[in-house]
Write a protein that holds these residues in place. Structure first.
Motif, PDB file in Angstrom:
ATOM      1  N   UNK A 153     -31.793 -49.461 -36.995  1.00 43.84           N
ATOM      2  CA  UNK A 153     -30.394 -49.090 -37.228  1.00 43.84           C
ATOM      3  C   UNK A 153     -29.836 -49.791 -38.464  1.00 43.84           C
ATOM      4  N   UNK A 154     -30.171 -51.074 -38.638  1.00 45.11           N
ATOM      5  CA  UNK A 154     -29.704 -51.819 -39.809  1.00 45.11           C
ATOM      6  C   UNK A 154     -30.313 -51.236 -41.081  1.00 45.11           C
ATOM      7  N   UNK A 155     -31.604 -50.904 -41.028  1.00 44.73           N
ATOM      8  CA  UNK A 155     -32.245 -50.293 -42.207  1.00 44.73           C
ATOM      9  C   UNK A 155     -31.547 -48.995 -42.582  1.00 44.73           C
ATOM     10  N   UNK A 156     -31.224 -48.187 -41.579  1.00 50.58           N
ATOM     11  CA  UNK A 156     -30.627 -46.877 -41.834  1.00 50.58           C
ATOM     12  C   UNK A 156     -29.220 -46.992 -42.431  1.00 50.58           C
ATOM     13  N   UNK A 157     -28.538 -48.096 -42.165  1.00 51.36           N
ATOM     14  CA  UNK A 157     -27.216 -48.304 -42.749  1.00 51.36           C
ATOM     15  C   UNK A 157     -27.282 -48.450 -44.271  1.00 51.36           C
ATOM     16  N   UNK A 158     -28.436 -48.819 -44.788  1.00 49.56           N
ATOM     17  CA  UNK A 158     -28.599 -48.975 -46.235  1.00 49.56           C
ATOM     18  C   UNK A 158     -28.960 -47.623 -46.845  1.00 49.56           C
ATOM     19  N   UNK A 159     -28.057 -47.101 -47.650  1.00 50.78           N
ATOM     20  CA  UNK A 159     -28.232 -45.776 -48.232  1.00 50.78           C
ATOM     21  C   UNK A 159     -28.016 -45.825 -49.745  1.00 50.78           C
ATOM     22  N   UNK A 160     -28.721 -44.944 -50.438  1.00 48.09           N
ATOM     23  CA  UNK A 160     -28.567 -44.852 -51.887  1.00 48.09           C
ATOM     24  C   UNK A 160     -29.117 -43.513 -52.363  1.00 48.09           C
ATOM     25  N   UNK A 161     -28.293 -42.757 -53.065  1.00 52.25           N
ATOM     26  CA  UNK A 161     -28.708 -41.457 -53.619  1.00 52.25           C
ATOM     27  C   UNK A 161     -29.328 -40.541 -52.569  1.00 52.25           C
ATOM     28  N   UNK A 162     -28.695 -40.495 -51.409  1.00 54.96           N
ATOM     29  CA  UNK A 162     -29.155 -39.602 -50.357  1.00 54.96           C
ATOM     30  C   UNK A 162     -30.323 -40.122 -49.539  1.00 54.96           C
ATOM     31  N   UNK A 163     -30.834 -41.288 -49.868  1.00 56.07           N
ATOM     32  CA  UNK A 163     -31.932 -41.893 -49.110  1.00 56.07           C
ATOM     33  C   UNK A 163     -31.373 -42.979 -48.201  1.00 56.07           C
ATOM     34  N   UNK A 164     -32.012 -43.147 -47.052  1.00 56.83           N
ATOM     35  CA  UNK A 164     -31.602 -44.235 -46.169  1.00 56.83           C
ATOM     36  C   UNK A 164     -32.822 -45.040 -45.761  1.00 56.83           C
ATOM     37  N   UNK A 165     -32.608 -46.310 -45.449  1.00 56.56           N
ATOM     38  CA  UNK A 165     -33.691 -47.217 -45.126  1.00 56.56           C
ATOM     39  C   UNK A 165     -34.366 -46.896 -43.807  1.00 56.56           C
ATOM     40  N   UNK A 166     -35.527 -47.485 -43.608  1.00 60.35           N
ATOM     41  CA  UNK A 166     -36.285 -47.295 -42.373  1.00 60.35           C
ATOM     42  C   UNK A 166     -37.195 -48.496 -42.174  1.00 60.35           C
ATOM     43  N   UNK A 167     -37.828 -48.560 -41.001  1.00 54.82           N
ATOM     44  CA  UNK A 167     -38.825 -49.589 -40.757  1.00 54.82           C
ATOM     45  C   UNK A 167     -40.156 -48.928 -40.433  1.00 54.82           C
ATOM     46  N   UNK A 171     -53.478 -60.330 -43.689  1.00 54.48           N
ATOM     47  CA  UNK A 171     -53.851 -61.288 -42.648  1.00 54.48           C
ATOM     48  C   UNK A 171     -54.590 -60.628 -41.482  1.00 54.48           C
ATOM     49  N   UNK A 172     -54.665 -59.291 -41.481  1.00 51.48           N
ATOM     50  CA  UNK A 172     -55.430 -58.590 -40.470  1.00 51.48           C
ATOM     51  C   UNK A 172     -54.730 -58.363 -39.141  1.00 51.48           C
ATOM     52  N   UNK A 173     -53.462 -58.748 -39.036  1.00 52.95           N
ATOM     53  CA  UNK A 173     -52.732 -58.569 -37.783  1.00 52.95           C
ATOM     54  C   UNK A 173     -51.646 -57.528 -37.896  1.00 52.95           C
ATOM     55  N   UNK A 174     -50.490 -57.794 -37.268  1.00 56.49           N
ATOM     56  CA  UNK A 174     -49.373 -56.867 -37.322  1.00 56.49           C
ATOM     57  C   UNK A 174     -48.612 -56.967 -38.631  1.00 56.49           C
ATOM     58  N   UNK A 175     -48.121 -55.832 -39.105  1.00 51.05           N
ATOM     59  CA  UNK A 175     -47.322 -55.778 -40.336  1.00 51.05           C
ATOM     60  C   UNK A 175     -46.021 -55.041 -40.028  1.00 51.05           C
ATOM     61  N   UNK A 176     -44.908 -55.739 -40.193  1.00 54.79           N
ATOM     62  CA  UNK A 176     -43.579 -55.146 -40.056  1.00 54.79           C
ATOM     63  C   UNK A 176     -43.022 -54.960 -41.446  1.00 54.79           C
ATOM     64  N   UNK A 177     -42.535 -53.752 -41.746  1.00 47.25           N
ATOM     65  CA  UNK A 177     -41.959 -53.472 -43.062  1.00 47.25           C
ATOM     66  C   UNK A 177     -40.583 -52.857 -42.911  1.00 47.25           C
ATOM     67  N   UNK A 178     -39.666 -53.279 -43.778  1.00 44.84           N
ATOM     68  CA  UNK A 178     -38.361 -52.625 -43.864  1.00 44.84           C
ATOM     69  C   UNK A 178     -38.227 -52.069 -45.275  1.00 44.84           C
ATOM     70  N   UNK A 179     -38.030 -50.746 -45.336  1.00 47.23           N
ATOM     71  CA  UNK A 179     -37.944 -50.031 -46.615  1.00 47.23           C
ATOM     72  C   UNK A 179     -36.479 -49.760 -46.932  1.00 47.23           C
ATOM     73  N   UNK A 180     -36.039 -50.257 -48.086  1.00 46.97           N
ATOM     74  CA  UNK A 180     -34.652 -50.114 -48.497  1.00 46.97           C
ATOM     75  C   UNK A 180     -34.565 -49.335 -49.813  1.00 46.97           C
ATOM     76  N   UNK A 181     -33.685 -48.329 -49.873  1.00 49.91           N
ATOM     77  CA  UNK A 181     -33.587 -47.507 -51.099  1.00 49.91           C
ATOM     78  C   UNK A 181     -32.897 -48.261 -52.239  1.00 49.91           C
TER      79      UNK A 181
END
Length: 238
Positions: free
Chosen positions: A206-220, A228-238
């Motif tokens: 929800x926090x990622x999606x609040x970030x918007x720019x030029x019609x794009x919104x963030x996601x995870x 490191x071979x384990x879990x990877x969490x990413x937050x993509x911000x426009x």
């Protein structure tokens, strides 16, 4: 015969408060109190580092306090989302410096658990985002990663096709398949009738999606592997 006046009614009407507002106010107070507790625990660890540095019970105390603090931040944020009172106010930030600040908040706990850490981010990378909101996401994700990692964490930042990508990696067993495949389902309201609400992921999405720019919104995004071979969490911000 003299007429008696009507009996006085002591059961006067009392205004009933908005219960959700009462809960939100209580959560806010608890969050602040836990923040003070965590600061005190950091000071105590520093003062008594020869005694408490590797004490597993002290580490558990601090970890659980951090976890509850993150949960309260998320609950308060979700309440504000539901009331349409939460929005992203983006400013310019040097991302490597920002990530250093996030790690500093967890440094003593990481050392207490014997977890190594580093940052992979170009010093010149600049991002536009709401630092307070993204800090809440990273704090929650870091706390979760401390629980599941074996010995090392890595924070990273990169630019990819016009997106700023912030990542947290661990060397644990990684995310289960159903979490990696959740996609937009992460934006559904948490189901508190089940044992697993995925509250942290819902909040992060929800926090990622609040970030918007030029019609794009963030996601995870969640996946396994990384450096490191384990879990990877990413937050993509426009």
């Amino acid at each position: 015969m003299t007429e008696q006046p009507p009996a006085r009614d002591d059961h006067r009407q009392i205004d009933t408060p908005d219960f959700s507002m009462v809960i939100a106010s209580a959560v806010h107070d608890m969050k602040n109190s836990l923040g003070m507790l965590l600061s005190t625990l950091d000071d105590l660890r520093e003062e008594q580092k020869g005694v408490l540095g590797g004490n597993p019970r002290f580490n558990t105390l601090q970890y659980e306090a951090e976890r509850v603090h993150s949960d309260l931040v998320q609950l308060l944020g979700i309440y504000r989302l539901g009331e349409h009172k939460l929005s992203a106010h983006s400013d310019e930030h040097y991302v490597a410096e920002f990530l250093q600040e996030q790690l500093a908040r967890h440094e003593q706990l990481l050392r207490g658990y014997g977890v190594g850490y580093d940052i992979e981010a170009d010093e010149e990378v600049v991002g536009f985002f709401d630092a307070e909101l993204i800090s809440g996401v990273i704090a929650s994700t870091l706390n979760n990663a401390i629980r599941y990692t074996r010995s090392r964490l890595q924070l990273g930042a990169r630019e990819e096709n016009g997106w700023l990508v912030l990542s947290i990696e661990d060397d644990g067993n990684g995310y289960p398949a159903h979490m990696q495949e959740a996609g937009d389902a992460l934006l559904r309201a948490p189901d508190f009738s089940t044992g697993s609400t995925s509250l942290g992921l819902y909040f992060a999405a929800a926090i990622a999606r609040l970030h918007q720019n030029n019609g794009k919104h963030g996601s995870i995004r969640l996946h396994n592997g990384g450096s490191l071979g384990g879990g990877v969490f990413e937050i993509w911000l426009p």
